[in-house]
Design a protein around this motif. Sequence first.
Motif, short mmCIF file in Angstrom:
data_model
loop_
_atom_site.label_atom_id
_atom_site.label_comp_id
_atom_site.label_asym_id
_atom_site.label_seq_id
_atom_site.Cartn_x
_atom_site.Cartn_y
_atom_site.Cartn_z
N ARG A 291 0.38 -1.27 -0.21
CA ARG A 291 0.15 0.16 -0.14
C ARG A 291 1.14 1.73 0.27
N ARG A 292 0.77 1.97 -0.68
CA ARG A 292 0.98 3.69 -1.17
C ARG A 292 0.48 4.51 0.22
N ALA A 293 0.42 4.78 1.51
CA ALA A 293 -0.77 5.52 2.70
C ALA A 293 0.20 6.17 3.31
N PRO A 294 0.31 7.39 2.59
CA PRO A 294 0.95 8.17 4.00
C PRO A 294 0.82 8.84 4.72
N PHE A 334 4.23 -4.23 12.23
CA PHE A 334 2.73 -3.40 11.85
C PHE A 334 2.92 -3.13 11.17
N LEU A 335 3.86 -2.40 10.29
CA LEU A 335 3.95 -1.77 9.73
C LEU A 335 4.43 -2.06 8.01
N CYS A 336 4.72 -3.36 8.25
CA CYS A 336 4.80 -4.14 6.84
C CYS A 336 3.30 -4.69 6.56
N LYS A 337 2.79 -5.83 7.72
CA LYS A 337 1.78 -6.38 7.70
C LYS A 337 0.73 -5.85 8.34
N HIS A 338 0.52 -5.40 9.12
CA HIS A 338 -0.63 -4.77 10.00
C HIS A 338 -1.09 -3.29 8.77
N LEU A 339 -0.69 -2.74 8.33
CA LEU A 339 -0.59 -1.34 7.48
C LEU A 339 0.21 -1.54 6.23
N LEU A 340 0.09 -2.95 5.82
CA LEU A 340 0.85 -3.59 4.00
C LEU A 340 1.49 -2.42 3.13
N ILE A 341 2.51 -1.97 4.38
CA ILE A 341 4.49 -0.93 3.49
C ILE A 341 5.07 -1.36 3.68
N HIS A 342 5.33 -1.06 2.56
CA HIS A 342 6.63 -1.65 1.83
C HIS A 342 7.75 -1.80 3.43
N TRP A 343 8.26 -2.48 3.25
CA TRP A 343 9.29 -2.40 4.57
C TRP A 343 10.33 -1.64 4.23
N LYS A 344 10.91 -1.39 3.20
CA LYS A 344 11.83 -0.01 2.75
C LYS A 344 11.42 1.32 3.14
N GLU A 345 10.92 1.43 3.61
CA GLU A 345 9.59 2.86 3.87
C GLU A 345 10.07 2.71 5.81
N ALA A 421 -6.88 -6.51 9.43
CA ALA A 421 -5.02 -6.17 9.31
C ALA A 421 -5.04 -7.85 8.54
N ARG A 422 -4.35 -8.57 10.08
CA ARG A 422 -4.02 -10.02 9.45
C ARG A 422 -4.51 -10.23 8.04
N GLY A 423 -6.12 -10.75 7.63
CA GLY A 423 -6.55 -11.79 7.35
C GLY A 423 -6.14 -10.98 6.01
N ARG A 424 -6.56 -9.09 5.02
CA ARG A 424 -5.37 -8.60 4.55
C ARG A 424 -4.30 -8.63 3.81
N CYS A 425 -3.28 -8.72 5.20
CA CYS A 425 -2.15 -9.19 4.85
C CYS A 425 -1.70 -10.37 4.55
N LEU A 426 -2.41 -11.38 5.02
CA LEU A 426 -2.56 -13.03 4.49
C LEU A 426 -2.83 -13.24 3.23
N GLN A 427 -3.42 -12.01 2.32
CA GLN A 427 -4.30 -11.90 1.75
C GLN A 427 -3.52 -11.89 0.60
#
Length: 435
Positions: A291-294, A334-345, A421-427
């Motif tokens: 996700r891109r979610a600033p 939390f950032l990578c999986k709950h918010l689905l934001i790339h680890w690089k950020e 959030a967990r379900g969204r991440c797994l999907q």
Amino acid sequence: MSKITLFWFRRDLRVDDNAGLYHALKEHKNVLPVFIFDTDILDKLTDPADARVSFIYDTVSDLKELLRKKSSDLLVRHGSPLQVLQELARVFQVEAIYTNHDYEPAARKRDEKVALWAQKQKIEFKTFKDQTLFEKDEILTDSGKPYTIFTPYKNKVLKKLNDFYLKSYPNDLYESSYLKISKAEAMPTIKDLGFIRTNLEFPSLELSTRMLKNYAKERDFPAKVKGTSHLGLHLRFGTVSVRELARGGRKYSEVWLSELLWRDFFMQILWHYPKVENHSFRPEYDQISWRRAPKDFARWCEGQMGYPLVDAGMRELNATGFMHNRVRMVAASFLCKHLLIHWKEGERYFAKKLLDYDLAANNGNWQWAAGSGCDAAPYFRIFNPATQLDKFDPTREYVKKWVPELETDQYPEPMVDHHEARGRCLQAFTRTLKK
């Protein structure tokens, strides 16, 4: 004019048990220590009050004073390293340049340029292992390949690790080899470097026997101030020897020693796979629909997510330049999986804020949390911040310190539901990774 040898300090800001300095003093006379405030690095820093610059500046000042007491000095310059070394070669009759290895991609390119220039000038350029116990190709699989799984890497290291790898270099035996200087030039001021002093406090350089003995049972609890060493900053800039720390670990704490070996492991990963600086070790993870979610990212940075353990960690980081390791894992997950934001950020944000920022360890641990790295947590392992809080800060001592508005109307509701959030991440992960 007498010939001199330059010793170039970098991530090794100490005179004791310093491998490259030892070899320079043992093999040459008239050794002139040099430190360069590298503009190729400093120009990329965006905060004029970056605390790491203050730490380096004060450490270099102390180093300069110590060398003056030895009737020598530390020559401190500000500029691009190759240009500074070229300038020194015009002023002095330089026969050799000694320094210690660096494993980061940019540092390797810098050293390659210096080595090429030195060869053309018939100046010896020698580098040594100092910031790790094992490096490069010293620990390989039986088939001669680098390890990408930590446990077998660690097992081979422990079989090989002996007093030879842990002994200190007796630099004091060759102090007469320092270049004698009567009039020394002053350092540039921190203002000359384009920075201002920070008001952050830096951790003391102390390895506590009590901490080591209790490390295994206390290291995961952020409220225990003395549960961890807080020596990451000193390891990062070499104000302490990794050999000294490993000796303490071997004597008192296998778990502590194991953490030092994780550091070595990530450095050899960066050496063999420099692509990880900007890309996932497992390339398929770069294809996930991140996700891109600033706005969400900003709330994560500020510690305003409604999950107390994550919020406390981010606020601790912003206020002190430090975050407890257990909390780092939860915040990164939390950032990578709950918010689905790339680890690089998140990795970039930590790089700006952490006093102990180290590319190899920071990158390796972020990719571990995201599942994209070598020997990483599996993609379906998603920390529950609430249960992590109950387990590692049951009395809420840590979170109440950093989130004083907890349990008041001022504290925000959780920005995402954990199960949703967990379900969204797994999907999102399985859609890409199961192809």
